[in-house]
Design a protein around this motif. Sequence first.
Motif, mmCIF file in Angstrom:
data_model
loop_
_atom_site.group_PDB
_atom_site.id
_atom_site.type_symbol
_atom_site.label_atom_id
_atom_site.label_comp_id
_atom_site.label_asym_id
_atom_site.label_seq_id
_atom_site.Cartn_x
_atom_site.Cartn_y
_atom_site.Cartn_z
ATOM 1 N N ILE A 248 -4.495 42.238 -2.376
ATOM 2 C CA ILE A 248 -4.199 43.280 -1.382
ATOM 3 C C ILE A 248 -2.697 43.501 -1.270
ATOM 4 O O ILE A 248 -2.214 44.646 -1.258
ATOM 5 C CB ILE A 248 -4.797 42.897 -0.013
ATOM 6 C CG1 ILE A 248 -6.333 42.908 -0.079
ATOM 7 C CG2 ILE A 248 -4.317 43.852 1.072
ATOM 8 C CD1 ILE A 248 -7.007 42.299 1.128
ATOM 9 N N CYS A 249 -1.942 42.412 -1.212
ATOM 10 C CA CYS A 249 -0.494 42.503 -1.022
ATOM 11 C C CYS A 249 0.189 43.171 -2.207
ATOM 12 O O CYS A 249 1.210 43.845 -2.034
ATOM 13 C CB CYS A 249 0.081 41.103 -0.807
ATOM 14 S SG CYS A 249 1.821 41.095 -0.362
ATOM 15 N N TYR A 250 -0.375 43.024 -3.399
ATOM 16 C CA TYR A 250 0.268 43.621 -4.573
ATOM 17 C C TYR A 250 -0.197 45.053 -4.820
ATOM 18 O O TYR A 250 0.629 45.950 -5.017
ATOM 19 C CB TYR A 250 -0.001 42.787 -5.823
ATOM 20 C CG TYR A 250 0.718 43.336 -7.032
ATOM 21 C CD1 TYR A 250 2.078 43.126 -7.210
ATOM 22 C CD2 TYR A 250 0.041 44.106 -7.979
ATOM 23 C CE1 TYR A 250 2.749 43.656 -8.301
ATOM 24 C CE2 TYR A 250 0.705 44.636 -9.061
ATOM 25 C CZ TYR A 250 2.053 44.399 -9.229
ATOM 26 O OH TYR A 250 2.712 44.926 -10.299
ATOM 27 N N TYR A 251 -1.490 45.281 -4.794
ATOM 28 C CA TYR A 251 -2.013 46.590 -5.190
ATOM 29 C C TYR A 251 -1.823 47.657 -4.117
ATOM 30 O O TYR A 251 -1.544 48.808 -4.439
ATOM 31 C CB TYR A 251 -3.491 46.486 -5.566
ATOM 32 C CG TYR A 251 -3.728 45.955 -6.954
ATOM 33 C CD1 TYR A 251 -3.706 46.802 -8.053
ATOM 34 C CD2 TYR A 251 -3.944 44.601 -7.178
ATOM 35 C CE1 TYR A 251 -3.913 46.319 -9.337
ATOM 36 C CE2 TYR A 251 -4.145 44.108 -8.455
ATOM 37 C CZ TYR A 251 -4.131 44.967 -9.536
ATOM 38 O OH TYR A 251 -4.321 44.489 -10.796
ATOM 39 N N VAL A 252 -1.987 47.301 -2.857
ATOM 40 C CA VAL A 252 -1.900 48.305 -1.787
ATOM 41 C C VAL A 252 -0.522 48.965 -1.727
ATOM 42 O O VAL A 252 -0.435 50.201 -1.717
ATOM 43 C CB VAL A 252 -2.286 47.693 -0.424
ATOM 44 C CG1 VAL A 252 -1.955 48.656 0.713
ATOM 45 C CG2 VAL A 252 -3.781 47.359 -0.403
ATOM 46 N N PRO A 253 0.596 48.212 -1.681
ATOM 47 C CA PRO A 253 1.905 48.882 -1.673
ATOM 48 C C PRO A 253 2.151 49.737 -2.909
ATOM 49 O O PRO A 253 2.737 50.825 -2.809
ATOM 50 C CB PRO A 253 2.899 47.711 -1.616
ATOM 51 C CG PRO A 253 2.135 46.577 -1.051
ATOM 52 C CD PRO A 253 0.755 46.752 -1.563
ATOM 53 N N THR A 254 1.688 49.271 -4.060
ATOM 54 C CA THR A 254 1.873 50.035 -5.299
ATOM 55 C C THR A 254 1.114 51.355 -5.243
ATOM 56 O O THR A 254 1.640 52.405 -5.632
ATOM 57 C CB THR A 254 1.394 49.206 -6.514
ATOM 58 O OG1 THR A 254 2.104 47.967 -6.541
ATOM 59 C CG2 THR A 254 1.647 49.955 -7.813
ATOM 60 N N VAL A 255 -0.122 51.299 -4.748
ATOM 61 C CA VAL A 255 -0.931 52.515 -4.620
ATOM 62 C C VAL A 255 -0.280 53.481 -3.630
ATOM 63 O O VAL A 255 -0.242 54.703 -3.862
ATOM 64 C CB VAL A 255 -2.367 52.164 -4.175
ATOM 65 C CG1 VAL A 255 -3.138 53.426 -3.799
ATOM 66 C CG2 VAL A 255 -3.094 51.419 -5.283
ATOM 67 N N ILE A 256 0.252 52.953 -2.528
ATOM 68 C CA ILE A 256 0.913 53.795 -1.530
ATOM 69 C C ILE A 256 2.099 54.532 -2.143
ATOM 70 O O ILE A 256 2.285 55.741 -1.931
ATOM 71 C CB ILE A 256 1.374 52.953 -0.325
ATOM 72 C CG1 ILE A 256 0.155 52.476 0.474
ATOM 73 C CG2 ILE A 256 2.306 53.765 0.583
ATOM 74 C CD1 ILE A 256 0.483 51.505 1.587
ATOM 75 N N VAL A 257 2.903 53.817 -2.925
ATOM 76 C CA VAL A 257 4.068 54.428 -3.576
ATOM 77 C C VAL A 257 3.631 55.524 -4.546
ATOM 78 O O VAL A 257 4.212 56.615 -4.578
ATOM 79 C CB VAL A 257 4.901 53.363 -4.313
ATOM 80 C CG1 VAL A 257 5.982 54.026 -5.167
ATOM 81 C CG2 VAL A 257 5.550 52.416 -3.321
ATOM 82 N N VAL A 258 2.588 55.243 -5.338
ATOM 83 C CA VAL A 258 2.092 56.230 -6.298
ATOM 84 C C VAL A 258 1.579 57.471 -5.574
ATOM 85 O O VAL A 258 1.874 58.612 -5.960
ATOM 86 C CB VAL A 258 0.975 55.617 -7.175
ATOM 87 C CG1 VAL A 258 0.307 56.695 -8.016
ATOM 88 C CG2 VAL A 258 1.546 54.531 -8.081
ATOM 89 N N VAL A 259 0.813 57.253 -4.499
ATOM 90 C CA VAL A 259 0.263 58.379 -3.742
ATOM 91 C C VAL A 259 1.370 59.221 -3.124
ATOM 92 O O VAL A 259 1.355 60.456 -3.196
ATOM 93 C CB VAL A 259 -0.702 57.870 -2.637
ATOM 94 C CG1 VAL A 259 -1.087 59.004 -1.698
ATOM 95 C CG2 VAL A 259 -1.953 57.263 -3.268
ATOM 96 N N LEU A 260 2.366 58.557 -2.545
ATOM 97 C CA LEU A 260 3.455 59.276 -1.893
ATOM 98 C C LEU A 260 4.304 60.064 -2.874
ATOM 99 O O LEU A 260 4.707 61.198 -2.608
ATOM 100 C CB LEU A 260 4.335 58.296 -1.113
ATOM 101 C CG LEU A 260 3.728 57.680 0.152
ATOM 102 C CD1 LEU A 260 4.694 56.682 0.774
ATOM 103 C CD2 LEU A 260 3.379 58.757 1.174
ATOM 104 N N THR A 261 4.580 59.465 -4.034
ATOM 105 C CA THR A 261 5.496 60.100 -4.986
ATOM 106 C C THR A 261 4.814 61.085 -5.921
ATOM 107 O O THR A 261 5.469 61.980 -6.462
ATOM 108 C CB THR A 261 6.214 59.031 -5.828
ATOM 109 O OG1 THR A 261 5.231 58.202 -6.479
ATOM 110 C CG2 THR A 261 7.094 58.145 -4.953
#
Length: 313
Positions: A248-261
Amino acid sequence: MVKNVSGKNINEFVFTGFDALEKPLSVGIAILTIYILVMLANLANIVFIVTDKRLHQPMYVFICNLAIVDMLYCTCSCPTMIAILIVGFKTISYVPCIIQMYGFGLGYVMEVFTISVMAIDRLFAIIKPLHYHSILTNARSVVLTFLLWILGSASIAIVPGTAVPLPLCSSTIKYVFCDYAAFVTLTCVDPNPYFDLLSSFTFVLMCGTFSFICLTYLKIVIVVVKMTFKSSKKKVFHTCLSHLFVIICYYVPTVIVVVLTRFGVVLSLNERNGLRVGTILGPSLFNPFVYCFRTKEIRNRILGIVSKVEPTK
């Protein structure tokens, strides 16, 4: 196409990603503090595992490897940011920039590879508890870890392999350290095809590993559903909890960044850099503490050391 495009002979780059920051020293001290904590916490995990023969088991081999990966991941970015913010040193030579770009990419790839192979470890521990130590021996775990490093090193060769041949037209890096996107924007060619290439590589890597992890946990859930005793289900939950936290700690922030950018959200340079720093330092700091406090053997080792320290009179 790179043909017929002449570039400049540039041997040094200047970082300008933090130029608009209002309190660079405060941010630099914060990053330095977290970086030191990351290095000390991961190093402590490695020392505990290496020096305690009771921890010489497959799961701890992978925990140790995750700690090494986290240290690599942060070291390929944080010292540069700290030097910019605290010392005011904003330049980097060409070769160190390429090395930093490759090392950072390798850390990124190895992070998902290591998390994925830890899912295999948890799967065997749940579905084959009696044969776990015969299936996944220490020797096999070490060999598997080395194979992951070879595979990761080979796969991330796409980064310098496609970036180095490009002619350079600028020496100003608008980001905070040398990564693929920052380097490609310095070239004389249209960067979009290279951004798309990296995005495709990242998508395949993230989706592939995440799908694999989901399949392993689907199998675990099927096994748990068939269990009749609550104590057995509770034990399975406890066995997998630390790994689930890391996922959760690794994938969630990465997904958030991808979605935002990638889906039209416009971010300022400071916001983009802040997200990037967070996705690097957050998981790397979180991982060792999860395994320190959630893994009984490591927790007991720490408590044993603390209890031996007598208060001064």
